[in-house]
Write an enzyme that holds these catalytic residues in place. Structure first.
Site, PDB file in Angstrom:
ATOM      1  N   ARG A  85       0.814  -1.238   0.000  1.00 50.49           N
ATOM      2  CA  ARG A  85       0.000   0.000   0.000  1.00 50.49           C
ATOM      3  C   ARG A  85       0.838   1.274   0.000  1.00 50.49           C
ATOM      4  O   ARG A  85       0.352   2.349   0.330  1.00 50.49           O
ATOM      5  CB  ARG A  85      -0.986   0.033   1.176  1.00 50.49           C
ATOM      6  CG  ARG A  85      -1.971  -1.102   1.173  1.00 50.49           C
ATOM      7  CD  ARG A  85      -3.221  -0.754   1.959  1.00 50.49           C
ATOM      8  NE  ARG A  85      -4.100  -1.888   2.040  1.00 50.49           N
ATOM      9  CZ  ARG A  85      -4.136  -2.751   3.050  1.00 50.49           C
ATOM     10  NH1 ARG A  85      -3.335  -2.566   4.094  1.00 50.49           N
ATOM     11  NH2 ARG A  85      -4.962  -3.761   3.033  1.00 50.49           N
TER      12      ARG A  85
ATOM     13  N   HIS B 180       8.055   9.485 -26.748  1.00 47.48           N
ATOM     14  CA  HIS B 180       7.109  10.375 -26.071  1.00 47.48           C
ATOM     15  C   HIS B 180       7.469  11.843 -26.336  1.00 47.48           C
ATOM     16  O   HIS B 180       6.609  12.666 -26.669  1.00 47.48           O
ATOM     17  CB  HIS B 180       7.098  10.093 -24.562  1.00 47.48           C
ATOM     18  CG  HIS B 180       6.255  11.067 -23.801  1.00 47.48           C
ATOM     19  ND1 HIS B 180       4.877  11.083 -23.879  1.00 47.48           N
ATOM     20  CD2 HIS B 180       6.588  12.095 -22.969  1.00 47.48           C
ATOM     21  CE1 HIS B 180       4.403  12.067 -23.129  1.00 47.48           C
ATOM     22  NE2 HIS B 180       5.417  12.699 -22.569  1.00 47.48           N
TER      23      HIS B 180
ATOM     24  N   ARG C 107      -2.101  22.496 -13.015  1.00 44.03           N
ATOM     25  CA  ARG C 107      -1.147  21.455 -13.444  1.00 44.03           C
ATOM     26  C   ARG C 107      -1.459  20.939 -14.854  1.00 44.03           C
ATOM     27  O   ARG C 107      -0.557  20.473 -15.556  1.00 44.03           O
ATOM     28  CB  ARG C 107      -1.120  20.295 -12.440  1.00 44.03           C
ATOM     29  CG  ARG C 107      -0.090  19.260 -12.838  1.00 44.03           C
ATOM     30  CD  ARG C 107       0.241  18.235 -11.776  1.00 44.03           C
ATOM     31  NE  ARG C 107       1.286  17.348 -12.280  1.00 44.03           N
ATOM     32  CZ  ARG C 107       1.944  16.488 -11.562  1.00 44.03           C
ATOM     33  NH1 ARG C 107       1.682  16.376 -10.256  1.00 44.03           N
ATOM     34  NH2 ARG C 107       2.874  15.707 -12.101  1.00 44.03           N
TER      35      ARG C 107
ATOM     36  N   LYS D 272       3.613  11.897 -10.723  1.00 41.90           N
ATOM     37  CA  LYS D 272       2.713  11.117 -11.585  1.00 41.90           C
ATOM     38  C   LYS D 272       3.411   9.801 -11.907  1.00 41.90           C
ATOM     39  O   LYS D 272       4.543   9.801 -12.389  1.00 41.90           O
ATOM     40  CB  LYS D 272       2.422  11.858 -12.894  1.00 41.90           C
ATOM     41  CG  LYS D 272       1.291  12.854 -12.805  1.00 41.90           C
ATOM     42  CD  LYS D 272       0.914  13.347 -14.197  1.00 41.90           C
ATOM     43  CE  LYS D 272      -0.219  14.362 -14.134  1.00 41.90           C
ATOM     44  NZ  LYS D 272      -0.592  14.887 -15.461  1.00 41.90           N
TER      45      LYS D 272
ATOM     46  N   LYS E 168       8.445  23.252 -13.209  1.00 46.91           N
ATOM     47  CA  LYS E 168       7.551  22.143 -12.853  1.00 46.91           C
ATOM     48  C   LYS E 168       7.274  22.129 -11.347  1.00 46.91           C
ATOM     49  O   LYS E 168       6.141  21.886 -10.917  1.00 46.91           O
ATOM     50  CB  LYS E 168       8.143  20.798 -13.326  1.00 46.91           C
ATOM     51  CG  LYS E 168       7.149  19.669 -13.084  1.00 46.91           C
ATOM     52  CD  LYS E 168       7.271  18.485 -13.987  1.00 46.91           C
ATOM     53  CE  LYS E 168       6.123  17.516 -13.668  1.00 46.91           C
ATOM     54  NZ  LYS E 168       6.170  16.274 -14.395  1.00 46.91           N
TER      55      LYS E 168
ATOM     56  N   GLU F  95      10.330  18.366 -23.974  1.00 49.46           N
ATOM     57  CA  GLU F  95       9.623  18.752 -22.740  1.00 49.46           C
ATOM     58  C   GLU F  95      10.213  20.056 -22.172  1.00 49.46           C
ATOM     59  O   GLU F  95       9.514  20.841 -21.529  1.00 49.46           O
ATOM     60  CB  GLU F  95       9.678  17.628 -21.689  1.00 49.46           C
ATOM     61  CG  GLU F  95       9.079  16.283 -22.131  1.00 49.46           C
ATOM     62  CD  GLU F  95       7.568  16.148 -21.915  1.00 49.46           C
ATOM     63  OE1 GLU F  95       6.868  17.179 -21.812  1.00 49.46           O
ATOM     64  OE2 GLU F  95       7.089  14.986 -21.862  1.00 49.46           O
TER      65      GLU F  95
ATOM     66  N   HIS G 226      -0.341  12.109 -27.014  1.00 49.53           N
ATOM     67  CA  HIS G 226      -0.711  10.785 -26.489  1.00 49.53           C
ATOM     68  C   HIS G 226      -1.577  10.021 -27.497  1.00 49.53           C
ATOM     69  O   HIS G 226      -1.465   8.795 -27.611  1.00 49.53           O
ATOM     70  CB  HIS G 226      -1.469  10.922 -25.166  1.00 49.53           C
ATOM     71  CG  HIS G 226      -0.562  11.160 -23.982  1.00 49.53           C
ATOM     72  ND1 HIS G 226      -1.048  11.442 -22.722  1.00 49.53           N
ATOM     73  CD2 HIS G 226       0.781  11.134 -23.854  1.00 49.53           C
ATOM     74  CE1 HIS G 226      -0.036  11.589 -21.874  1.00 49.53           C
ATOM     75  NE2 HIS G 226       1.077  11.413 -22.532  1.00 49.53           N
TER      76      HIS G 226
ATOM     77  N   GLU H 174      -3.630  17.848 -10.169  1.00 46.07           N
ATOM     78  CA  GLU H 174      -4.162  18.355 -11.440  1.00 46.07           C
ATOM     79  C   GLU H 174      -5.640  18.754 -11.344  1.00 46.07           C
ATOM     80  O   GLU H 174      -6.448  18.405 -12.215  1.00 46.07           O
ATOM     81  CB  GLU H 174      -3.946  17.313 -12.555  1.00 46.07           C
ATOM     82  CG  GLU H 174      -3.971  17.929 -13.941  1.00 46.07           C
ATOM     83  CD  GLU H 174      -3.622  16.935 -15.052  1.00 46.07           C
ATOM     84  OE1 GLU H 174      -2.497  16.406 -15.041  1.00 46.07           O
ATOM     85  OE2 GLU H 174      -4.486  16.704 -15.898  1.00 46.07           O
TER      86      GLU H 174
ATOM     87  N   HIS I 245       0.097  17.267 -25.196  1.00 47.85           N
ATOM     88  CA  HIS I 245      -0.067  15.856 -24.843  1.00 47.85           C
ATOM     89  C   HIS I 245      -1.385  15.252 -25.319  1.00 47.85           C
ATOM     90  O   HIS I 245      -1.473  14.034 -25.481  1.00 47.85           O
ATOM     91  CB  HIS I 245       0.083  15.660 -23.334  1.00 47.85           C
ATOM     92  CG  HIS I 245       1.512  15.722 -22.861  1.00 47.85           C
ATOM     93  ND1 HIS I 245       2.269  16.867 -22.965  1.00 47.85           N
ATOM     94  CD2 HIS I 245       2.331  14.791 -22.313  1.00 47.85           C
ATOM     95  CE1 HIS I 245       3.482  16.632 -22.475  1.00 47.85           C
ATOM     96  NE2 HIS I 245       3.546  15.383 -22.073  1.00 47.85           N
TER      97      HIS I 245
ATOM     98  N   ASN J 174       0.388  19.623 -19.565  1.00 48.87           N
ATOM     99  CA  ASN J 174      -0.061  18.680 -20.598  1.00 48.87           C
ATOM    100  C   ASN J 174      -0.093  19.329 -21.979  1.00 48.87           C
ATOM    101  O   ASN J 174      -0.603  18.721 -22.939  1.00 48.87           O
ATOM    102  CB  ASN J 174      -1.446  18.153 -20.216  1.00 48.87           C
ATOM    103  CG  ASN J 174      -1.502  16.641 -20.149  1.00 48.87           C
ATOM    104  OD1 ASN J 174      -2.160  16.024 -20.977  1.00 48.87           O
ATOM    105  ND2 ASN J 174      -0.819  16.034 -19.212  1.00 48.87           N
TER     106      ASN J 174
END
Ligand SMILES: NC(=O)c1ccc[n+]([C@@H]2O[C@H](COP(=O)([O-])OP(=O)(O)OC[C@H]3O[C@@H](n4cnc5c(N)ncnc54)[C@H](O)[C@@H]3O)[C@@H](O)[C@H]2O)c1
Ligand SMILES: O=C(O)C(=O)C[C@@H](O)[C@H](O)[C@H](O)COP(=O)(O)O
Ligand SMILES: [Zn+2]
Length: 369
Positions: free
Chosen positions: A122, A267, A242, A144, A228, A186, A253, A238, A249, A246
């Site tokens: 956990r 990526h 935040r 993330k 960042k 990036e 993506h 987010e 993206h 993206n």
């Protein structure tokens, strides 16, 4: 000399991103200061062969019980199969709740090892030791973690912040140039989001970074992490700001998923192309000037990155891309969400983009009707 950038905000414990040289061989003392019962390395086969022994040796010299598990290099390792294999290895090795996971590698390893750490018993601590430019400027910071599924990118994951990030500029010396440029995408994205002067520097005095110059890379890493850290500190999960990280993206993506997460686009390359598309879409909508769309494209292209669908050896279907974009995590109630631009350095989230306008744009860009 090292530069330390703190990352912290409401709801998560602050940690440090240390940027400098020679950090891999000194990692042991910094990890030992976190007082784990074990420090187990997760890496990929390529990185483990180059840097694994340096880090393992440093951890052992600091008195830490350690070991290493590797996955094949590449995006395909962000999978249920590899997640299960790594978790099983940690169980077989007898790690406990006070053990710590060390992610040694690029964004693939960081995302997979971070999710492993979030799930193991956990949740256990983890440290990021990013060895690609992309991981140093972006994926190692902010918590993330995720794997992909054939249905889409990063769809299964968790927010789980690292306890420490060690970004060793010397580790980038062995990085293939294609991967340096992918990380540069990036970096450019950070300038496009909120720092027009930084974007100008990246295309001018700092341009040698895209060719691997260590001094320019170090400055680019530091400024990217500052940007960042500030955004993540304001909005860890987010809920709002935040999402600006993206930029590029939603398109990117979708392209990666349509290509089956293969080698055709990294990526970073997908993000580069996605950023150019987001600026062109914004200009087409009258949101930003055509001059800024052209300038952003020129800056991306100058770094050897793709800016047009025609740069990819594949015909994309507009319908399929829109389907992918509707399944993006930012989409709410099936409405498309895009990060759009008012200018270089000034972007915003549009949560209600008309799918028909996007379809027309994609066809103009060269996608099949
Ligand atoms: N969590 C986040 O916030 C976040 C942010 C950006 C990207 N990402 C994810 O990161 C991933 C991309 O990361 P990436 O670009 O680092 O790719 P990657 O991890 O696949 O690394 C690229 C290649 O470089 C090799 N490599 C790594 N370090 C090396 C070194 N020092 N020397 C030689 N070879 C080295 C790797 O083995 C791999 O083949 C994507 O899955 C993306 O979704 C996550
Ligand atoms: O940290 C963030 O937030 C980002 O969006 C950074 C992105 O560069 C990164 O690719 C991230 O993994 C994308 O997140 P996702 O939520 O769109 O999967
Ligand atoms: Zn990204």
């Amino acid at each position: 000399m090292t530069t330390t950038i703190p990352v912290g905000g409401e709801g998560f414990a602050a940690y440090e991103v240390v940027v400098g040289r020679g950090l891999l061989k000194k990692a042991g003392a910094r990890v030992a200061a976190l007082k784990p019962t074990r420090a187990y390395i997760v890496s990929d086969e390529t990185v483990a062969a180059i840097h694994g022994e340096t880090v393992r040796g440093s951890l052992a010299s600091a008195g830490l019980a350690t070991g290493i598990v590797t996955v094949p290099a590449g995006e395909a390792s962000k999978s249920f199969e590899q997640l299960e294999a790594v978790l099983d290895r940690l169980l077989a090795e007898g790690l406990d709740r006070k053990s710590l996971v060390v992610a040694l590698g690029g964004g693939v390893v960081g995302d997979l090892a971070g999710l492993t750490a979030a799930l193991f018993m956990r949740g256990v601590d983890f440290v990021q030791i990013p060895t690609t430019l992309l991981a140093q400027v972006d994926s190692s910071v902010g918590g993330k973690t995720a794997i992909d599924t054939p249905r889409g990118k990063n769809l299964i994951g968790a927010f789980h912040q690292p306890r420490l990030v060690l970004a060793d500029i010397e580790a980038l010396a062995t990085l293939p140039i294609r991967q340096v440029r992918s990380g540069w995408a990036e970096v450019l994205k950070h300038g496009l989001i909120c720092d027009a002067a930084f974007f100008d520097w990246l295309g001018g005095e700092g341009a040698a970074g895209a060719e691997g110059d260590p001094d320019a890379l170090e400055r680019a890493v530091i400024r990217s992490v500052e940007i960042k850290a500030q955004i993540v500190g304001e909005d860890e999960k987010e809920a709002g700001r935040r999402a600006l990280l993206n930029l590029g993206h939603t398109f990117g993506h979708a392209l990666e998923a349509e290509l089956g997460f293969g080698d055709a686009l990294t990526h970073g390359e997908a993000v580069a192309l996605g950023c150019a598309m987001a600026f062109r879409f914004s200009a087409r909508q009258g949101l930003c000037s055509a001059a800024d769309a052209e300038k952003s494209e020129a800056g991306i292209k100058a770094a050897g990155l793709p800016t047009r669908l025609a740069d990819v050896d594949q015909i994309f279907s507009a319908e399929a891309l829109i389907g992918r974009m509707a399944g993006d995590k930012k989409a709410e109630g099936g409405r498309l969400t895009l990060i759009l631009a008012r200018a270089i350095g000034d972007v915003f989230t549009d949560k209600d983009v008309d799918a028909e306008v996007v379809r027309a744009f994609l066809i103009e860009e060269g996608a099949a009707a």
